[in-house]
Design a protein around this motif. Structure first.
Motif, PDB file in Angstrom:
ATOM      1  N   THR A  56       0.823  -1.206   0.000  1.00 27.51           N
ATOM      2  CA  THR A  56       0.000   0.000   0.000  1.00 27.51           C
ATOM      3  C   THR A  56       0.858   1.256   0.000  1.00 27.51           C
ATOM      4  O   THR A  56       0.508   2.246  -0.635  1.00 27.51           O
ATOM      5  CB  THR A  56      -0.931   0.001   1.227  1.00 27.51           C
ATOM      6  N   TRP A  57       1.992   1.208   0.697  1.00 30.19           N
ATOM      7  CA  TRP A  57       2.874   2.373   0.746  1.00 30.19           C
ATOM      8  C   TRP A  57       3.405   2.697  -0.646  1.00 30.19           C
ATOM      9  O   TRP A  57       3.460   3.853  -1.030  1.00 30.19           O
ATOM     10  CB  TRP A  57       4.031   2.136   1.710  1.00 30.19           C
ATOM     11  N   ASN A  95       1.941   1.923  -3.493  1.00 30.90           N
ATOM     12  CA  ASN A  95       0.810   2.432  -4.274  1.00 30.90           C
ATOM     13  C   ASN A  95       0.536   3.905  -3.961  1.00 30.90           C
ATOM     14  O   ASN A  95       0.222   4.691  -4.856  1.00 30.90           O
ATOM     15  CB  ASN A  95      -0.438   1.599  -4.022  1.00 30.90           C
TER      16      ASN A  95
END
Length: 157
Positions: free
Chosen positions: A75-76, A78
């Motif tokens: 997620t980081w 992204n």
């Protein structure tokens, strides 16, 4: 005298001697970097007023956080790529700057992060984060800067 079989300090389970902060992990370090970046952007703390009053250190913090997001993945990554793509698409619109290479984009983000005298705190943070991401994409000296910073952060986590 200390007996030879006594352990004076041992790392936590899962930690190794090459980890500066123990078994923190890159995702936790990315979350901490993100929180520090948000606090520095808001500029309500006496520490941020002391260390990030000039916006160039804020841009450096954002660039290091961008590198950290990229090496943390998930997620980081992204989130960092989303900020980078938004800033890049605004700069590389066909009517503004056509045919920009990844290295040229890294140079543009560097200039936009550090040279203007910004009145607000968000632009150098966004351009700094985008600069950290684009260094990894650009390669050459930009890539060396990305890899050295990433290696340091990986050893820290």
């Amino acid at each position: 005298m200390t007996p030879m079989n006594t352990v004076l300090a041992a790392p936590a389970a899962g930690a190794s001697f090459t980890q500066g902060l123990g078994a923190v992990g890159l995702s936790s370090l990315a979350a901490a970097g993100f929180i520090v970046l948000i606090i520095a952007i808001r500029n309500k703390s006496k520490y941020t007023k002391k260390y990030f009053n000039d916006l160039r250190p804020l841009a450096v913090l954002a660039a290091v956080t961008g590198v950290l997001f990229m090496i943390a993945g998930g997620t980081w990554r992204n989130l960092a790529e989303g900020v980078h793509d938004t800033a890049a698409s605004a700069l590389t619109a066909p009517n503004l700057i056509a045919g920009v290479t990844p290295a040229g984009l890294a140079l543009i983000f560097f200039v936009m992060s550090f040279l203007p005298e910004w009145e607000r705190r968000l632009p150098p943070a966004i351009f700094g984060l985008s600069f950290g991401v684009s260094c990894g994409v650009a390669g050459a000296y930009w890539g060396i800067l990305f890899r050295v910073t990433g290696a340091f952060l990986e050893k820290l986590a």
